[in-house]
Design an enzyme around this catalytic site. Structure first.
Site, PDB file in Angstrom:
ATOM      1  N   GLU A  91      12.484  33.990 -13.009  1.00 45.58           N
ATOM      2  CA  GLU A  91      11.740  35.270 -12.326  1.00 45.58           C
ATOM      3  C   GLU A  91      10.998  35.793 -12.993  1.00 45.58           C
ATOM      4  OE1 GLU A  91      13.301  39.469  -9.914  1.00 45.58           O
ATOM      5  OE2 GLU A  91      14.648  38.492 -11.450  1.00 45.58           O
ATOM      6  N   LYS A  97      11.857  32.796  -8.626  1.00 42.35           N
ATOM      7  CA  LYS A  97      11.871  34.027  -7.984  1.00 42.35           C
ATOM      8  C   LYS A  97      10.873  34.703  -8.340  1.00 42.35           C
ATOM      9  CE  LYS A  97      14.695  37.979  -6.702  1.00 42.35           C
ATOM     10  NZ  LYS A  97      16.135  38.494  -6.970  1.00 42.35           N
TER      11      LYS A  97
END
Length: 296
Positions: free
Chosen positions: A175, A212
Site C-alpha cells: 500500500e 492497495k
C-alpha cells in the site's frame, strides 16, 4: 496458503472492508461512531470499545460474503474473539478472507514521502498471523510529492517487507498511498506506476502480491498493473474522499475494487438501534459493492 481464499481474492466480485484503525487513529474512529474520549480512561478501555464497535460491524447481517470478500484487521482485533472464535476464524466462517495490518505507522516526511517506521516484531506478527489463519497482510506508506528518489525508496521498502511476508506463505497487500492533496498527484502516480512495475517484474512465479492504491486522478492509470501476472488483485483506498466521491471515481477504473475504511462506516453510530445500524451499514455496503463491480 488457503487456495480457496486465494481464488476468492483473485476472482470473486465484491470489495475488501478495512477495519484496521490502530492506536493513533482509533480515537477518531470511535469519535465518528459517537464514543468520545471522555468514555474511556486508558488505552485498554479504548481498545475494548473499538472491539465492541468492530464486533457489531462484523456480526451484522450487512457484513456478508455476498458483497465483502475480505477484511483487514488491526493486530489487537486479530488476537481478540468474536462469538468464541478468533476474529480471523469468525470472518472465515462467514466466507470473508482475513488480512492483518502489520505496519507500525509512518516515519517523518523526507524526500516527499513517509516511509514505514521499522515494523516491531515483524516475524512474531507473521508467526501469530499464521496461527490465527490470517491469509495476508497490509502495510502502508504515503507519497506526498512527485520526488522520484523518495518514491523509489518507498517502493523498495514496500517490496522488502512484502518478500518477508511471502516467506511466511501469506499474501502481502502493498500500500503506497498517494495523498489526495499531493503537490502533483498525477505525476506522483506516474512515477509510482513505473516503480511498482519494476518490482513486480522481478518477482518469481510463486511470489504474488496485492496492491492497495489511491484512486488515480486519471482513470485507468494502473490498468496495466491490474493485469500483471504477479498481481492477485488491485484494491483502492478512499483516501479522504467522501463515500459518494470515492465510489464515483472508482467506477471509472477497470479491474479495481474498493478497500474502504472510513468511507464504509462513516454513518454508523453507537446509539443506533440494531435495525438502524444494520440498514445504515447495508446501504454503505451496497453502494461500495456497486462501485466495485459495475464499471462505466
Amino acid at each position: 496458503m488457503n487456495k480457496q481464499h486465494f481464488e476468492q481474492m483473485k476472482n470473486k466480485g465484491g470489495f475488501v472492508a478495512a477495519l484496521d484503525q490502530s492506536g493513533g487513529s482509533t480515537p477518531k474512529a470511535l469519535a465518528a461512531y459517537g464514543v468520545g474520549e471522555d468514555q474511556y480512561s486508558n488505552e485498554d478501555e479504548m481498545f475494548d470499545l473499538v472491539h465492541q464497535m468492530r464486533t457489531r460491524i462484523i456480526t451484522s447481517p450487512a457484513f456478508s460474503s455476498d458483497k465483502i470478500i475480505g477484511s483487514i484487521l488491526f493486530e489487537q482485533t486479530m488476537d481478540r474473539e468474536i462469538e468464541g472464535q478468533y476474529t480471523g476464524d469468525y470472518l472465515a466462517s462467514k466466507g470473508i478472507v482475513p488480512f492483518l495490518k502489520i505496519d507500525s505507522g509512518l516515519a517523518e516526511k523526507e524526500n516527499g514521502v513517509q516511509l514505514m517506521k521499522p515494523i516491531k516484531d515483524l516475524d512474531e506478527k507473521l508467526r501469530r498471523g499464521n496461527e490465527r489463519n490470517i491469509f495476508g497482510t497490509k502495510e502502508r506508506s504515503v507519497i506526498h510529492d512527485p520526488n522520484a528518489e523518495g518514491i523509489k525508496e518507498l517502493v523498495n521498502q514496500q517490496f522488502e517487507v512484502a518478500k518477508k511476508v511471502l516467506s511466511y506463505d501469506m499474501i502481502p497487500i502493498v500500500e503506497p498511498e498517494v495523498d489526495i492533496d499531493s503537490s502533483d498527484k498525477v505525476k506522483s502516480e506516474e512515477i509510482l506506476k513505473v516503480e511498482l512495475k519494476k518490482h513486480l517484474d522481478e518477482l518469481s512465479e510463486d511470489q504474488n502480491v496485492m496492491l492497495k492504491l489511491t484512486i488515480p486522478t486519471n482513470a485507468n492509470t494502473y490498468k496495466e498493473l491490474t493485469g500483471h501476472p504477479r498481481v492477485v488483485r488491485v484494491v483502492a483506498l478512499s483516501g479522504g474522499y467522501s463515500r459518494d466521491e470515492a465510489n464515483q471515481k472508482l467506477k471509472a477504473n477497470d479491474n479495481i475494487i474498493a478497500s474502504f475504511s472510513r468511507a464504509l462506516v462513516t454513518d454508523v453510530e453507537v446509539k443506533q438501534s440494531d435495525e438502524e445500524f444494520n440498514n445504515t451499514l447495508q446501504k454503505a455496503v451496497d453502494s461500495i459493492y456497486d462501485a466495485s463491480v459495475n464499471k462505466k
